[in-house]
Design a protein around this motif. Structure first.
Motif, mmCIF file in Angstrom:
data_model
loop_
_atom_site.group_PDB
_atom_site.id
_atom_site.type_symbol
_atom_site.label_atom_id
_atom_site.label_comp_id
_atom_site.label_asym_id
_atom_site.label_seq_id
_atom_site.Cartn_x
_atom_site.Cartn_y
_atom_site.Cartn_z
ATOM 1 N N ARG A 94 -25.368 103.480 45.577
ATOM 2 C CA ARG A 94 -24.625 104.723 45.792
ATOM 3 C C ARG A 94 -23.152 104.445 45.661
ATOM 4 O O ARG A 94 -22.668 103.367 46.012
ATOM 5 N N THR A 150 -29.972 105.554 37.210
ATOM 6 C CA THR A 150 -30.154 104.537 38.247
ATOM 7 C C THR A 150 -30.132 103.125 37.654
ATOM 8 O O THR A 150 -29.989 102.156 38.367
ATOM 9 N N ASP A 174 -23.454 109.863 43.171
ATOM 10 C CA ASP A 174 -23.532 110.562 44.453
ATOM 11 C C ASP A 174 -23.335 112.050 44.240
ATOM 12 O O ASP A 174 -23.985 112.888 44.859
ATOM 13 N N SER A 206 -26.389 113.716 42.915
ATOM 14 C CA SER A 206 -27.477 113.878 43.876
ATOM 15 C C SER A 206 -27.213 115.015 44.857
ATOM 16 O O SER A 206 -28.159 115.562 45.420
#
Lengths: 331, 233, 299, 204
Positions: free
Chosen positions: C125, C295, C147, C150
């Motif tokens: 993160r 990711t 971040d 998300s």
């Protein structure tokens, strides 16, 4: 991890004069060899005398119980890890340690499903649900044991240890603590010390626990502060009870060598994940466990209190961490 | 309702009336609901009271004559009069049911309660007319550990109390009961077993004499003593 | 007897109701706070999402601000124009041209343009990576762990080649991304046109230091400021004065874009053809269909 | 303000998308307390259905007469009345059940599901909508109670609705009947529901 290195490779070449530094979050391990895996293998080595002693006394029963717990723990770990799409972590041996400790702390004669359910709960509810190794608030093995202790009170309560038709002498007796609590009979200290009594396979022999525990402390895998705190408080409270003059011949040494006190002090309470970080915190943690063990032994309906004491102090660990933050340099 | 009225200063009376007037709906509903609840209570309360009493009364024949005798008793359609009394003994007031067949006292059932392992245990003890032997035991309410302590509900365990003398206190033992006043404790639930023994012992200890006395009074009505609220120790 | 019981119950309830309603009535008057009825009507008109996109803590505060402090009526990003029109009607004001607010990511460097990245082993993160020193050469630029993506409820933010990129077709301007960005490189900017100019860099270091850590960052040379008054150099970073920004850019502005040696002054916004002016600067044209797995990328 | 949902929407929302227990986390006290047997759970669900339906209908009928400062008083008054009716009814006709549910029937008065539905739906919408909302929410509540109670009763006693479904040799998981079992079961089921919702969202 491998694709990361590949991605970073060209970068490294471009600025070759700058050394590539690997960065990450604390805890930073200063020693390469000091990994989870090494710690867990240390614990397994330290458990050897305990395992040996339990197999000597409880024979096939101990072997069966440990095998059930070990296999189920590993299987549960593998299954849950797969569910969460994490990298395979069986090799760090933490599930194996949980399994062995669980197997050693359940009654040897408990039916197979007790071990299976305890292991699944230990790994699932005790560990994975919190986010896996390192994130769990409570000691997984003790979560599993507490679950079956309440779920199957019939086979897990003090009377569950006694079984007449096993052909093993130890199992026919009452556990020393229960014998004392119910009937005021105290067991001989030598039996307690060498472990020729009934109880959970891992807890009977004080000697084996001491050997393994001291090895762990020397290897620094376990922090000596925690067992020291537990034993100190047990000695003080047991000593006080002695002086207060209960006429019974259950002395402070009986308190120390009986039940799962030493096993818990060296192998359960010292779990690095669920115990505090600072030396002071660890000592308070140990002292708290000792205090609650003695309170539970003296006043509760259960003969032994190590499991609940450890779980209770686990819950206080974040608070202890906060209380015992070392002062920064210069403050 | 004109909002301008509500902040009129100095006119307390009007404001007070205004509050009440504003709340007409609350007042209406309150009286309506109050009345309807009273109606419901009037209709249902006899039934509820009967339920409460029946819970105990149903057990009385069984506790005094034993299950089989009670069964045949019911089949023969014999009448049993059950009278409820309150007897103060020790520092407790016990609810006692006197069972009479053919005008003869055939036994007593005592409702008693005490602390168990988890919570209060409420039980009924049946004794014979002279309050000398126990004729039955029934657990009305308990919250003991399921699978262990709640085995005190089981008939087989409760039957151990039958025909025990009320003179000696009962003790729960872990090993095989040998003495006449010993009860086999439930494995793993010694505390619950001891608690039941304790409650039975205490209530019988308190009530043995008052009950015997009451029986005498019953047989010699010349004493003219009402049974209710006996102050005997 | 029955009537007595029923009457008694009803009477008790009535008396209690009298007492309580009197107390409540009194309390209602005694603790009465004068509230402008318009605040309540605005509250009703607002969507009640409490997203904070208007710049106030929630819908309630915004409604108060509109009535008491004369805040703009069209600030609600969720309610959009219909909501703004309703609020304007309640306030009795003319609804001006809608001026939506949208996030702008003030970083333009993808993986290959950032230098001095290190291998990061930790929680994936930005908030975590940000507290690790030297995780990336540029201490201002996008970390690329997403971040912001998300927290976006509208699927309007994606990490493309290690750079957070806004999909203005989906964005409603709630500002959640700006709040979560640990490096504060996302700002909520008034979009005076469908596409506006923005400086896609946040690095305030000296130009010499920037060239060591990024191949595209603004070096604060001032070429843009010399070409147009719209730009100023603050802390070695080119800044656009959005108050003076015109929906259609003048020639001087376009010239400034051209002059920028790092091509950091670019158009951002929805991809429309209406207002695209010929100029040589980069246009951030994200291709959302080929979004790489965000990711996978590590620092 | 967005348009109020229709009667049908209210009904369907209550069952799953806005399930009072799993999605709104309301009324958890009875959820944890009475779910150790299906019979108890279903009686509780029935009681809640009755109280919620009556309260919603009455509140909806008088919704135009409500004063802001007396609104809550009227809600509680109405709810308390119907709860008392249920309580008395159970004591009269289902004595054992009323004994085993203990204080949890009177506690429906302070069950937040009911006051929440009165406030959110009944005080704003028509009788039909309020009634369908009440039925939908109660069904959602019943569904949640049933899901928890079936797990707890089957594991804890090997029985379902008092009938044996697992073989005699089944070792009863006593912990499931005790309070910790309620927390564990509810937590795990809640996690599962959230997981399913997240999966569904990710699919869309």
């Amino acid at each position: 991890m491998s694709d990361t290195t590949q991605q970073n490779q060209p970068l490294q070449d471009e600025s070759s004069e700058v050394p590539v530094i690997q960065v990450g979050h604390s805890p930073h391990l200063s020693n390469e060899s000091f990994t989870t895996r090494r710690m867990m293998i240390d614990v397994l080595i330290a458990l050897l005398p305990v395992v040996g002693m339990s197999v000597y006394i409880f024979q096939m029963y101990a072997v069966k119980q440990m095998a059930i717990c070990l296999v189920t723990c590993l299987a549960a770990e593998a299954a849950f890890i797969k569910m969460r799409n994490r990298s395979f972590s069986l090799t760090d041996c933490s599930a194996a340690v949980t399994g062995i400790i669980l197997g050693l702390s359940l009654p040897a004669t408990a039916p197979w499903y007790v071990g299976v359910i305890a292991s699944v709960v230990a790994i699932g509810i005790g560990k994975v649900i919190f986010g896996g190794l390192g994130m769990n608030l409570f000691n997984p093995a003790m979560v599993g044991r507490a679950f079956v202790m309440i779920a199957f009170a019939g086979v897990m309560a003090a009377s569950g240890y006694e079984s007449l038709n096993t052909g093993i002498d130890a199992i026919t007796q009452a556990t020393p603590l229960n014998a004392f609590k119910q009937m005021g009979i105290s067991t001989s200290l030598t039996d307690l010390f060498f472990g020729l009594t009934n109880g959970s396979p891992g807890e009977t022999s004080a000697l084996a626990c001491l050997i393994g525990g001291i090895y762990l402390c020397i290897r620094r895998t376990a922090s000596w502060e925690i067992p020291a705190g537990i034993i100190a408080v047990v000695l003080i409270m047991g000593g006080l009870a002695d002086i207060m003059g209960s006429a019974s011949n259950w002395t402070v040494l009986h308190h120390l060598f009986s039940g799962s006190l030493l096993f818990g002090a060296f192998f359960i309470a010292t779990d690095p994940v669920s115990s505090p970080l600072t030396a002071k915190g660890k000592f308070i943690f140990g002292a708290g466990i000792g205090f609650f063990i003695m309170v539970l032994r003296f006043f509760s309906g259960y003969p032994e209190g190590v499991m609940f004491a450890v779980l209770f102090m686990n819950a206080l660990t974040p608070l202890l961490n906060r209380w015992t933050i070392p002062a920064a340099m210069g403050e | 309702m004109k909002p301008s009225e509500q902040t009129m200063p100095g006119d307390n009376n009007r404001i007070s009336n205004f509050f009440i007037f504003q709340a007409w709906l609350v007042l209406l509903l309150a009286s309506f609901f109050g009345a309807s609840l009273a109606g419901i209570q009037l209709t249902l309360s006899p039934k509820i009271e009967a339920n409460k009493l029946n819970e105990t009364l149903e057990k009385v024949p069984e506790l005094i004559f034993g299950a089989e005798a009670a069964q045949s008793f019911a089949e023969e359609n014999r009448q049993m009069d059950i009278e409820r009394q309150y007897i103060k003994a020790g520092n407790k007031i016990y609810s006692v049911f006197q069972a009479k067949t053919d005008d003869q006292t055939s036994g007593w059932v005592v409702k008693s309660s005490g602390q168990g392992y988890a919570d209060k245990i409420e039980l009924l003890v049946g004794v014979d007319a002279k309050a000398e032997t126990i004729s039955g035991l029934f657990i009305l309410d308990q919250k003991e550990t399921p699978g262990l302590g709640n085995k005190i509900m089981e008939q087989a365990w409760r039957n151990q109390f039958n025909n025990k003398s009320t003179q000696q206190p009962m003790t729960a033992v872990k090993t095989k009961a040998s003495a006449p006043n010993e009860i086999n404790a439930i494995t793993g639930a010694t505390i619950s077993s001891k608690a039941v023994c304790g409650i039975v012992n205490q209530s019988l200890n308190n009530l043995r004499q008052p009950l015997a006395k009451a029986l005498l009074n019953d047989q010699n009505p010349s004493d003219n003593q009402p049974n209710n609220h006996q102050e005997k120790k | 007897m029955i009537y007595v019981t029923i009457g008694l119950a009803a009477g008790t309830m009535l008396v209690m109701a009298l007492v309580f309603s009197y107390v409540l009535g009194w309390a209602n008057t005694a603790f009465h706070v004068e509230v402008d009825p318009r605040i309540n009507s605005i509250m009703d008109a607002l969507p009640g999402a409490n997203c904070g996109g208007c710049g106030f803590i929630g819908c309630g505060e915004y409604a108060e601000a509109v009535v008491d402090a004369g805040a703009e009526v069209n600030k609600c990003p969720v309610g959009g124009e219909s909501c703004a029109a309703e609020v304007a009607q309640i306030m009795g004001v003319e609804l001006g041209a809608a001026l939506p607010f949208r996030p702008v990511v003030h970083c333009g460097a993808h993986y290959e343009e950032r230098l001095g990245r290190t291998e990061y082993h930790g929680e994936q993160r930005c908030a975590s990576a940000n507290i690790v020193a030297d995780v990336q050469g540029c201490t201002y630029g996008c970390l690329g762990f997403g971040d912001c993506a998300s927290v976006c409820d509208y699927d309007a933010l994606h990490v493309i080649d290690g750079l957070a990129t806004v999909d203005y077709e989906k964005c409603i301007g709630c500002g959640a991304c700006a709040k979560v960005c640990p490096r504060n490189i996302i700002t909520i900017t008034p979009f005076k046109a469908e596409r506006i100019l923005a400086v896609t860099c946040s690095n305030k270091d000296k130009g010499k230091d920037i060239t060591k850590v990024c191949t595209v960052g603004c070096i604060g040379c001032g070429a843009c400021a010399r070409a147009s008054d719209l730009f100023t150099i603050e802390d070695n970073l080119s800044t656009i004065n959005y108050d003076a920004y015109e929906p259609v850019c003048g020639a001087d502005v376009m010239k400034a874009c051209e002059k920028c040696p790092r091509k950091r002054i670019v158009f951002v916004g929805k991809s429309t053809t209406d207002d695209v002016v010929e100029f040589s600067g980069d246009v951030v044209e994200p291709d959302f269909k080929t979004t790489v797995d965000d990711t996978e990328w590590r620092g | 303000m967005a348009d109020q949902p229709t009667a049908f929407e209210r009904f369907t929302q209550g069952i799953l998308p806005e399930n009072p227990v799993y999605r709104q986390l309301l009324g958890l006290c009875p959820v944890l307390a009475v779910t150790n047997s299906m019979q108890g759970a279903m009686t509780m669900a029935g009681a809640v259905l009755f109280v919620l339906l009556c309260a919603n209908v009455i509140i909806s009928l008088i919704r135009d007469l409500l004063k802001p400062h007396l609104r809550i008083v009227i809600f509680t008054l109405t709810i308390a009345t119907f709860v008392t009716i249920v309580d008395r009814f159970l004591a009269a006709y289902m004595y054992q059940m009323s004994k085993s549910l203990g204080p949890y029937i009177p506690l429906i008065i302070v069950n937040c599901i009911i006051i929440c539905r009165c406030e959110v739906c009944a005080s704003k919408q028509s009788v039909i909508t309020a009634a369908s909302d009440a039925v939908g929410q109660s069904l959602g509540f019943a569904l949640a109670l049933a899901s928890i109670a079936s797990v707890r009763e089957i594991l804890g006693t090997g029985m379902f609705f008092g009938f044996r479904v697992l073989p005699e040799m089944w070792p009863d998981w006593v912990i499931m009947v005790l309070p910790p079992g309620a927390f564990l079961t509810f937590g795990l089921l809640l996690g599962a529901v959230n997981w399913i919702v997240a999966m569904k969202k990710a699919k869309d």
